[in-house]
Design an enzyme around this catalytic site. Sequence first.
Site, PDB file in Angstrom:
ATOM      1  CE  LYS A  54      -4.043   2.344   2.199  1.00 11.99           C
ATOM      2  NZ  LYS A  54      -4.345   1.823   4.100  1.00 11.99           N
ATOM      3  CB  SER A 105      -8.730   0.973   5.908  1.00 18.76           C
ATOM      4  OG  SER A 105      -8.908   2.237   6.273  1.00 18.76           O
ATOM      5  CB  SER A 114      -8.132   3.692   3.329  1.00 26.09           C
ATOM      6  OG  SER A 114      -7.044   3.385   3.532  1.00 26.09           O
TER       7      SER A 114
END
Lengths: 489, 95, 498
Positions: free
Chosen positions: A80, A179, A155
Amino acid sequence: MLNQLTISELAAKFAKREVSAREATQACLDQIACVDGKIHAFLSFNAAAALAQADAVDQLISQGGSGANRPLLGIPIAIKDVLAVKNQPLNCASKILGNYISPYDATAIEKLKAAGAIVFGRLNMDEFAMGSSTENSAFGLTCNPWDITRIPGGSSGGSAAAVAADECIASLGTDTGGSIRQPAALCGCVGLKPTYGRISRYGLVAFASSLDQIGPFTKDVRDSATLLGVMSGVDRRDSTSVPEPVPNYVAALDGNIRGLKLGLPKEYMVGGLDPEIKASVDAAVKQYEKLGAEIVEISLPHTDYAVAVYYIIATAEASANLARFDGIRYGARVEGNDPIELYSKTRGAGFGAEVKRRIILGTYVLSSGYYDAYYLRAQKVRTLIRNDFLKAFETVDAIVTPTTPTAAFKAGEKSGDPLQMYLSDIFTISCNLAGICGVSLPCGFTQNPKLPIGLQLLGKPFGEETMLKLAHAYEQSTAWHKEKPSLKF
Amino acid sequence: MASAEINVKYVAHLARLALTPEEETKLAAQLGNILGYIEKLRELDVTGVEPTAHAVPMVNCTRADEVRESLSHEEALRNAPRQANGLFIVPKIVE
Amino acid sequence: MEYEAVIGLETHVQLNTKSKMWCGCANQYGSEPNTNVCPVCLGLPGVLPVPNDEALRKTVLTGYLLNCEIPRFAKFDRKSYFYPDMPKNYQLTQYDKPSTANGFVEFEFTGAGSVNGLARVRITRAHLEEDVGKSTHFDRHSGLDFNRAGVPLMEIVSEPDITSADMAYAYLNALTEILHQGGVSDCDMEKGMVRCDVNISVRPIGTKELGAKIEIKNMNSFSGVRRAAEYEIARQIEVVKRGEKLIQSTRRWDDVAGITEQMRTKEDAHDYRYFPDPDLMPLAPTDAWLAEVKTKAIELPLARKQRFMRDYQLPAGDAEVFKSNVALGNYFEGLARQSKNPKAVANWIINNLLAKLAELNAREKSEQEALGLEAADLKLSSFADLKFKPEALLELVNLVEAKTISSSAAQQVFAEMFDSGKAPAVIVQEKGLAQVSDTGAIEKFCDDAIAANPAPVADYKAGKAAALNSLKGQVMKLSKGKANPALVGEILERKLKG
C-alpha cells in the site's frame, strides 16, 4: 497460473524446485499487464527491480540456500502506498508528496525483506488512508475485480483488489477504522488487522496514530498467519509497539475449535444490514456451531457511539500528523511570498477534498474552547467502548459480526455524502478504538450481482492465535475462499 | 440533529489550508452535518470515566542515549523542493 | 505614583545528552548543516519518536536541583503551530503533566526583594521538550539547518517573583550555575544552549493585580536580558504614566539599538491545539528510578559556599571562588578537612596555585599554538595534572605554621614543588631553606648589621621606629632569608635599646 497460488502453495513449489522465483514474479507482472488496466490497483511498480530481486532469490536457492528461516523466500508481495520502502516512491495517493522517494524502509518492510519476500509495487488507496472506497485517491479509482463498476472498498482498496485479481500473492495494507477488513470483505480476500502494538508502525505514514495498524491481505487464513508472524514484534523505533512474545501463528491453525466461545453482539445485527449479508453471517454462525464452537449472545452497548468517537479522535490526530506536509523539506511545493503563503497554497493545492475535510474537522475539535467538549469527551467514550469489549472477552474467546453492512457499492454512490460514507464503517471502527485484533474472511456472495460478503472475527488484545484458529477452521470447512472473480471485462 | 456552527475560515487558517470560497461553503455545510451527528456523544454520562489516549496501556517506553548513524547529507536533502549550500531554502521568514 | 516591575522568565536549556531527544542523531553543536539529521528529526513521512531516557533522567535531576516535586505521572503533548524550523509543525512538549513542578531557586542578591543578601524565585515547572532547527536569513530567502531539531530542550518556567533587571540577571546566573554544575547542561551561551523569554509587566506599588504581560522573546545573553528588562520596565512605566494602556504583546530586543520593538502579531498565536501525543506512552517514574536519579544530585552551589564559610571559616570571597570552580573547591576541601588552618590552605590555592597554573597554561597555549594546534585541540594542564600531591600543599602550610621556613622561603618551595613535584621537606633540605632560630647565629648577624648601618641605628635611637625594618632587612639578607624574622626583631630591639 503461479500468480493465483497462496504463499504456502508457492513456497512448496519453490521447495521442490518446481518453479523459480522469477517465474512467480513474472506471472504476477503478466497478470498486472493483463488486468490492471481495468482494475488499477497499482499506482506504480518497477518490473525490472522486482525481477532482479527474484533472480537474487533464485541464485540463492541454486547455491543451496534454503528458505528455512525465510518463510517468504521468493514471494511477490505488493505494498500500500502509505508504507515506506527504501528508494521507492511514497505518495499516500496524494499530490502533496510530489516526487518523494523514501530514504528508509518501514520496519514491517524490513522484516518482509529479511524473510525473503520480493517487495514490489505501490498500491492505490484513499488519500492518506482517509476513505472507505479508494475514490479519494488523487490518482484515480481502483475497481472491484468482481464488478468493475463498483468500488473495492477502502482505504486499502488497491491492496484488496490486487490480491483478489491475483496480481500479487499477498499485499500489505493499513487499518485505522476498517481499512483492511472492509476492502478485504468487498473484494473477497482475507484481511487482518492485528492488535494495536503488535506490528511496528515505524514507516507507516500516520493517519491516526492511536488507531493505525499494518496488516496483510491474503488468499487464505494460513497466509495471513504467516505474514503476521513475520511482521510482529516489538521495535526499538516504535515506542508503542508492545514487547509481547510472538507465537507461531501458523502452528495454531489446527482446525480444533471445539468448546471455543464465540460472541454474537446483538447491536451488530440491526439497522441498515443488508438481508443477504445477514443471511450469510447467520449461516456462518450455524457453521461454527457445527464445528463445535459455542455461540453466546453478547452486548457491546456503546457500539452506536463508535463512529462519532472515531471521527473526533482520528481527525484530531490526523490534523497534527498531516501538518508536516508543508512543502518545506519534501513534496510538491507551491511557492509563496512568505512561509505562511507557501504553506497555505501548498496544502490547499496538494490535499484532496476528503483530507481537507478531516484536517478542518480535526483542527476544529482541538481548537481553543472545544477540546473538552469534543476530544476529551471522545477519549472518555473510547474508554467505555474498550471496556465493553474487555468485559465481553471475559466470557467469550472471540466475537463474530458482519464486516460491512452492504456489499461493494457503485463508484460515486456515496461520495457526495461524507457522513453516509463514514457510517458504512460502523462494524469495523470499534475494533480500532478498543485496540483489539480483527480479521475479515469470505463467507458467501450476494446473488445478483455476485459480490463477496465478509465475516468479521474480533479477538482479544494479542489474541490473534485463537482468532486465526477460528477463522481458519471456518474457512477450511467452506469453499468461499477458493472462488475467483472472472476478470472478463 | 442540531447543526453546529464552524468558522471554517479561521480553522483553515490555523491548519494553513488555502480554500476557495466554494470549498469553504461546502465544508461548512458538511462539517455542520458531521458535528451534528457527533453531538450524540452528549447523551452519555462520562463522569468519572478516564480518557483513553492509547489503546494499549504501557508506561516508560524509552530508549538508551546512544548515537546511531544519521542520513548522509545527500539523502537528507534528496527530496528538498529547493536547496542551496546544504540548507533547505524557503521564502524569507519574517517575525 | 510609583511603579514596580513584575518579571517571570521562561528559560530554555539544551540538555547535554549524547543523542537527540527522539532519535539517535548526535546532539552536537557545530557540525556542517543538515548532517546530524535522520528521517525522525527531519519529520519525514512515517517516522516515530522514541524518548531518550537520559534526557528524562536529566530533567528529573533538574527537578531535584530546583527543589521541585516530581509527579508520578507525566506525558508529552503536541503543540501545533506552523514554522519552517519545526519539521513536524508541532512541537513535542509537556503541557499539563510536566516531569517536575513547584520548586524554587535561592541565590545571593542584595537589591530590592532580597532578605539577608538572598533572594528566592519560585519555579513553576521544569519540563522537557524538543529544540527546533536553525534558520539563516538571506536577502529574500531563509535557509534551514535541522541539526538542532530534536535536541532535548528543557524549559524552566519561573513564577513572576522577579522585581528588577538585576534580579533577573542574578537569577539566570544562579540557575545556569546549578544546571552546569549539576551536569544537566553545558549552558554554553555562545552556542545558544540557553535562551530565554522574559515576561514583564508593571503595576503601582502596593497593588496586587498584574498589568498586561509583555513578552520579550528569544534572548540569548544574560546581559541582554538585563538591558532589555531595564529598557522595557522604563518604557512600560512611561506608557502607563502617560495614561495609555498596555496590551498583551510580544516584543523583540534590538541589542544594537538598545530598544525593544513590537513583533508582528499572530492572531492565532495562542491556539496551539495541545493534545497528548499518541506516539508516546506516558511516564510513570518508579521509586527505584527516582532514587537512582536522586543519587546524582550535587550539593547546590549556594549551599556549598555557605558551608565552606561556616565549616572552614572562609571569607565570602574565597568561598565564592570555590563555589564557582567546582574542581578547585573539591581540591580545597580535600586538604581543608585535614588542615588546622583551612584559611591558609585557601590562600595558597587561590593566591599561588591559581596564578602558577594560569602561568603554566599560558605557556602551554603558546607552545601548542606554535605547533599549529587549533583552539579546540589545545591540551592545557588542570588540577588533575599537578606534579605534586595535594598533601604536599598541606605539608607546606604546616612548615610555615611551625616556623620551619619563612613565608618568603615558602614561596620558593612552592615554585619548586609546582615545577618538579618534589616534596616540600626535600626541597627545604636541598636548598637549605630551613629557618635559623639559633639565637647565637642571629645575634651575630644582628651585631654585624648594627655595625655596618650606623644611619638607621641613629634614626631608631632618635625615635624613628620604622628604621628597625631596614635593619631587619639587612639581617635577613645576611642570613640569606633563613633567619626567623620574629627572633630578629626581638634581638635587634634588645640590642638597640640596651
